[in-house]
Design a protein around this motif. Sequence first.
Motif, PDB file in Angstrom:
ATOM      1  N   UNK A 100      16.710  -1.117  -3.847  1.00  0.00           N
ATOM      2  CA  UNK A 100      15.760  -0.187  -4.069  1.00  0.00           C
ATOM      3  C   UNK A 100      15.582   0.702  -3.058  1.00  0.00           C
ATOM      4  N   UNK A 101      15.364   2.047  -3.869  1.00  0.00           N
ATOM      5  CA  UNK A 101      15.435   3.324  -3.061  1.00  0.00           C
ATOM      6  C   UNK A 101      14.125   4.028  -3.023  1.00  0.00           C
ATOM      7  N   UNK A 102      13.731   4.971  -2.115  1.00  0.00           N
ATOM      8  CA  UNK A 102      12.242   5.673  -1.858  1.00  0.00           C
ATOM      9  C   UNK A 102      12.330   6.659  -2.989  1.00  0.00           C
ATOM     10  N   UNK A 103      12.499   6.329  -4.091  1.00  0.00           N
ATOM     11  CA  UNK A 103      12.824   7.610  -5.161  1.00  0.00           C
ATOM     12  C   UNK A 103      11.878   7.048  -6.494  1.00  0.00           C
ATOM     13  N   UNK A 146      10.428  10.330  -1.446  1.00  0.00           N
ATOM     14  CA  UNK A 146       9.103  10.127  -0.971  1.00  0.00           C
ATOM     15  C   UNK A 146       8.498  11.008   0.062  1.00  0.00           C
ATOM     16  N   UNK A 200       8.014  -0.583   5.295  1.00  0.00           N
ATOM     17  CA  UNK A 200       9.039   0.254   4.716  1.00  0.00           C
ATOM     18  C   UNK A 200       8.887   0.017   3.268  1.00  0.00           C
ATOM     19  N   UNK A 217       5.472   0.958   1.811  1.00  0.00           N
ATOM     20  CA  UNK A 217       5.121   2.541   1.451  1.00  0.00           C
ATOM     21  C   UNK A 217       5.940   3.258   0.792  1.00  0.00           C
ATOM     22  N   UNK A 218       7.262   3.002   0.822  1.00  0.00           N
ATOM     23  CA  UNK A 218       8.365   3.981   0.450  1.00  0.00           C
ATOM     24  C   UNK A 218       9.177   3.409  -0.672  1.00  0.00           C
ATOM     25  N   UNK A 219       9.498   2.061  -0.838  1.00  0.00           N
ATOM     26  CA  UNK A 219      10.480   1.790  -1.912  1.00  0.00           C
ATOM     27  C   UNK A 219       9.879   1.498  -3.091  1.00  0.00           C
ATOM     28  N   UNK A 220      10.442   1.962  -4.239  1.00  0.00           N
ATOM     29  CA  UNK A 220       9.847   2.058  -5.527  1.00  0.00           C
ATOM     30  C   UNK A 220      11.085   1.421  -6.545  1.00  0.00           C
ATOM     31  N   UNK A 276       3.379  10.075  -0.055  1.00  0.00           N
ATOM     32  CA  UNK A 276       4.147   9.512  -1.090  1.00  0.00           C
ATOM     33  C   UNK A 276       3.942   9.432  -2.227  1.00  0.00           C
TER      34      UNK A 276
END
Lengths: 89, 418
Positions: B251-254, B344, A40, A43-46, B413
């Motif tokens: 930390x977020x999927x953004x 994402x 996770x 792939x997704x966290x930025x 993503x």
Amino acid sequence: MLYINCPHCGLRSQNEFAYGGDATVKRPELNKEISDQEWDNFVYLRKSPRGKHLELWHHISGCRQWIKVERDTSTHEIFKTYKANEAIE
Amino acid sequence: MQKYSVFSLIKNAFSDHQNWEVAWKDPTPKKEYDVIIIGGGGHGLATAYYLAKEHNITNVAIIEKGWIGGGNVGRNTTIIRSNYMHDENGLFSEFGMDLWRKMSQDLNYNVMFSPRGIINLAHSDAQMNAYSRRGNSMRLNGIDAVLLNRDEVQKLIPMADFSDNVRFPIFGGLMQPSAGTARHDAVAWGYARQADSMGVDIIQNCEVTGFDVSNGKILGVRTSKGEIKAKKVGLCVAGSTNILAEMLNMTLPIETHLLQACVSEPIKPLLDHVVTFGAGHFYCSQSDKGEMVMGGDLDGYNSYSQRGNLPTLQHVLTEGIAMFPFLSKLKMLRTWGGIMDMSMDGSPIIDKTHINGLYLNCGWCYGGFKATPASGWTFAHTIAQDRVHDLNAGYSLNRFSTGNLIDEKGLGTKTWIS
């Protein structure tokens, strides 16, 4: 217009490049057992920081090499560019 | 609160409009609130309004770094629609459409909601099939959708390029007749005025500099106007979400990206609908002042600058001219940019977090404005009841790790690819 100093070709306009995203994201090791959380994260966290951001660009209409660019996300100032395999200071 | 009506307008005309009440106050923050909403944009103001109206929670503060309505709610292209294929997005947005229809009466503020219809153009047989599927999915969720053939599109928008030998010929389109536009500033101001009248404190020019969290529970926020305690805190800060998340070690999927929009000089009424180009990313409508309002792609790299770059604008307007050749004759009046919280999977997040009393509303990508009432309504419910509503249950933060993505466009993503 951004001007990116390609380490292979020199200073070129952004029109020649394609963006490739955060260059600090590391794919987990192939042979290691990893958790869903680690996958996770990859792939997704930025972080998406405001300020200095190390990112990948692809010189797609030039030498077609992937490069790394250190750029400020609020001023668009470009501090330094690196070859893809070059060590980051 | 003074009621706005034709009678109050006439009455105030006699005193040269010098005696109107202020629409909202400018209070100094109290020591403590039941709920603090960070971000005085459309979603934050709507959340505060529905907290007061639906849940009777009025000890609420909205904290805004700049001025209310100065961010994306004042920078969008004012389009309102619910033409989504996935259930989560369709049902959520259609709930919002109901709130839009009632909004001017509800807020006693003319938001100039104009359900003029949106037409998504198709440029191939495959795209017509995809639109047919999407239209059917919409109709199954009770959303109006009409599949148009080429002749039907030509009747509605004869100014589009229907000539021979075009690179992207128009095969037809998908129309949602109930979609439309609204005056974006009025939405922010209307919500602000009503929220203020019910006791909500709107605190502008107040930047959040940190959070007080102890034992996994939120205790308050630190701001440029001092510390403010709160039992619950909701984040509604769109493109600035990652900045606040960093203060919370989250930390977020953004990713935050820049989106531009522009308007032409005003011309006589020409375009009755909102129209989108199907072979790229360009959309266009005509404002009540006559300006052509246009937008399209993200600038394409992480950005917090709120100012656009010319190559993207040129690319977007090239698509615009391919669709509407007459645009090439117009002068550009203004261009501007706003920073988008690109999630994402292209869908938003309205959820609780791992911190007790901290709630998250973000990830709106290109579609934040139309979601304003539904977002505020469901976020208020989530905060007040400390649990998500059925309407925003799909918009969970953990859907990325569990694999329950709502990937409407199937883009994956790479949020900057459109």
